[in-house]
Design an enzyme around this catalytic site. Sequence first.
Site, mmCIF file in Angstrom:
data_model
loop_
_atom_site.group_PDB
_atom_site.id
_atom_site.type_symbol
_atom_site.label_atom_id
_atom_site.label_comp_id
_atom_site.label_asym_id
_atom_site.label_seq_id
_atom_site.Cartn_x
_atom_site.Cartn_y
_atom_site.Cartn_z
ATOM 1 N N ILE A 1 -29.407 15.547 21.750
ATOM 2 C CA ILE A 1 -30.509 14.684 22.148
ATOM 3 C C ILE A 1 -30.603 14.675 23.670
ATOM 4 O O ILE A 1 -29.627 14.941 24.373
ATOM 5 C CB ILE A 1 -30.338 13.237 21.623
ATOM 6 N N TYR B 1 0.843 -1.205 0.000
ATOM 7 C CA TYR B 1 0.000 0.000 0.000
ATOM 8 C C TYR B 1 0.876 1.252 0.000
ATOM 9 O O TYR B 1 0.621 2.204 -0.762
ATOM 10 C CB TYR B 1 -0.914 -0.008 1.223
ATOM 11 N N GLU C 1 -27.143 2.123 19.656
ATOM 12 C CA GLU C 1 -25.772 2.344 19.229
ATOM 13 C C GLU C 1 -24.951 2.847 20.409
ATOM 14 O O GLU C 1 -25.492 3.424 21.353
ATOM 15 C CB GLU C 1 -25.715 3.400 18.112
ATOM 16 N N CYS D 1 18.425 10.584 34.276
ATOM 17 C CA CYS D 1 19.023 10.471 32.949
ATOM 18 C C CYS D 1 20.374 11.159 33.002
ATOM 19 O O CYS D 1 20.484 12.288 33.491
ATOM 20 C CB CYS D 1 18.125 11.132 31.897
ATOM 21 N N LYS E 1 -26.868 7.487 29.590
ATOM 22 C CA LYS E 1 -25.474 7.714 29.941
ATOM 23 C C LYS E 1 -24.946 6.680 30.938
ATOM 24 O O LYS E 1 -25.692 6.144 31.745
ATOM 25 C CB LYS E 1 -25.299 9.124 30.539
ATOM 26 N N LYS F 1 -22.735 5.492 22.363
ATOM 27 C CA LYS F 1 -22.621 6.954 22.348
ATOM 28 C C LYS F 1 -21.134 7.296 22.371
ATOM 29 O O LYS F 1 -20.489 7.255 23.411
ATOM 30 C CB LYS F 1 -23.339 7.579 23.537
#
Length: 694
Positions: free
Chosen positions: A110, A64, A138, A443, A336, A140
């Site tokens: 909604i 690809y 579905e 470090c 919810k 949310k």
Amino acid sequence: MSLADENADESNPYLRDPPTEFEALEELSEAEAKRQVELLREAVREHDRRYYVENDPLVADRAYDALFARLRELEDAFGLETPDSPTRSVGGEPIEAFETVEHVTPMLSIDQSGEEEDVREFDDRVKREVGTVEYVCEPKFDGVSMEFVYEDGRLERAVTRGDGREGDDVTKNARTIGSVPQKLHGDYPDFLAVRGEVYMPKDAFQAHNRERIERGEEPFANPRNATAGTIRQLDPSVVADRPLEVFYFDVLEASDLAESHREELERFPEWGLRVTEHIEIVDDIEDAIDYRDRMLEARDDLAYEIDGTVIKVDDREAREELGRTARHDRYAFAYKFPARAEVTPIADVAVQIGRTGRVTPVALLEPVDVGGVTVSRASLHNPEEIAEKNVNVGDTVRVQRAGDVIPYVKEVVEKGSEGHYELPDHCPVCDSAIERDGPMAFCTGGLACDAQLRRSIEYYASDDGLDLEGLGEKSVRQLVDAGLLESVADLYELDHEDLTALEGWGERSAENLLAEIDSGREPPLADFLSALGIPHVGPTTARELAREFGTFDAVREAAEDDPESLEGVDDVGGTVAEQIHDFFASEANASAVDAILEHVFPQESALEAGGDELEGLTFVFTGSLEGSTRDEAQETVEAHGANATGSVSGNTDYLVTGDSPGQTKLDDAEDEDVAVLEEGEFRELLAEKGIELE
């Protein structure tokens, strides 16, 4: 119908087992190049659809990439670019601002609630008004809602929801998202406006936050914030580099409307529009409630964030009959989820490198509510504490906020891993060795470490350093990201042309910064010592060192050759002396300091220890003094027995104010009943004690 059907590969050689080596550009005629571009575009779009929508790619990633690179090469060489080409997904030129665009139809919200009783009331109202219906359930999505408009199958524009009536035109940014088709597939309507949710997958969000933390940047609080901040970037190439995806879930308007919502969702994949697999058609509200409960249990296993489920009336005619209010559609309801509270899984651990090189492991969390604040990271403090708590990636932990501010992992609630997290042996930023110092880790890269570099430059320019106005966190990040600052010394190599070429920089701001940097080329010795960011050497210790040794060379020589001599300085014990020695003994730090000294000439310390005339008093200074710097004033009072601190407290005796004093310190002085002296009054106080401030 997709290209891959009906033996379409016979007419398009780039679909199955495509070539990855191509003839030289100079051997192609313009007509041949144009034909190859058309075939490559068709193939790349089909590969995108199979990858993003069908989750069933036809070719390997390497093949690809080769096709994509060839397409871009041909477009550039023969001037064949088009707005809807797949190559637009790599970004484009930055824009100055977003245009506000009115939506095809209002993008309303909604009703929503986390209470089951409210869900049942929604169902009762629907039955009263339109009778028994089927519902589409579905997830949310917890992302950014947008409108995508296609005309004749081509993406015409993408607009943020905004206020629901109009939003920002972010089409250039949307084109960079792989799951946004530039051209639809199959038997699509002539006009189509769809609503989709742009989001950042959870694993990609954690990886992106990890990169931000390791670069010394603030991480995003949650995937939604990361998505919102990304989609409104003015530079499309930035958006292209960030891992955004889209789910489509509603038709806003179309020249050919389906009779039901389920039919729309079935058509979406045929057109190349990606939908979630977690969609169910149910006969009644009890099944819808059951769906929500199952999704609540499953949400931690999903690749994306959801904060509830949406229950929608399936039949379009019933939807129209139910209508809408000024704010929301009445055919749908969001049930919810409760917010995650305090207990959450650790998705990853990032290693944050501080200004002094200190390594702090940071737990990257599934976003969780802690005291009303969404938390996506928490400190793990140090390797010793990690081992003690037996914390690792995959464990479910309890998160608390220290003093209601800093989140930290309190304990492991459920072990999901074996053993505890181990720090890497090398810095993830500069690959220098990480060394342990008791419970801490550091470090060893010093100023050669990019993570320490930016913080070092910020500190170098801060109030505790050379106080270079105009070099805050944002501007330093921009200069480092632009490649203009690769060391502290590079500050002195900046030029007017470099600065004005950056976004947000004008003639005046560039001139002001260069003048400010130039004014700091001969700093007081104490300021310079503090600015270097030597571990445990802040302004107070730096003044003591300057007073004791007088010159920078003397301080450096003592640190390198006779660190024990440092222990005779006030505020410097054995541990601090060792840290100063280690700083100057580091080859990387020595090289960085030498580079700075090619541009900066620290002044000798003119002040020596005086008497004890001011013993027991504490001074704080704010604003600009005439004839003397604030550091010189601080050195003077300290040389005569007083303390000079940076903030006002109940222990402060005097706040000394010059021009443009800080309001916070003035307010603190009033709250703590601290005497405020103007510069003239301060000088009189010193004169009464027989002290002169030059």
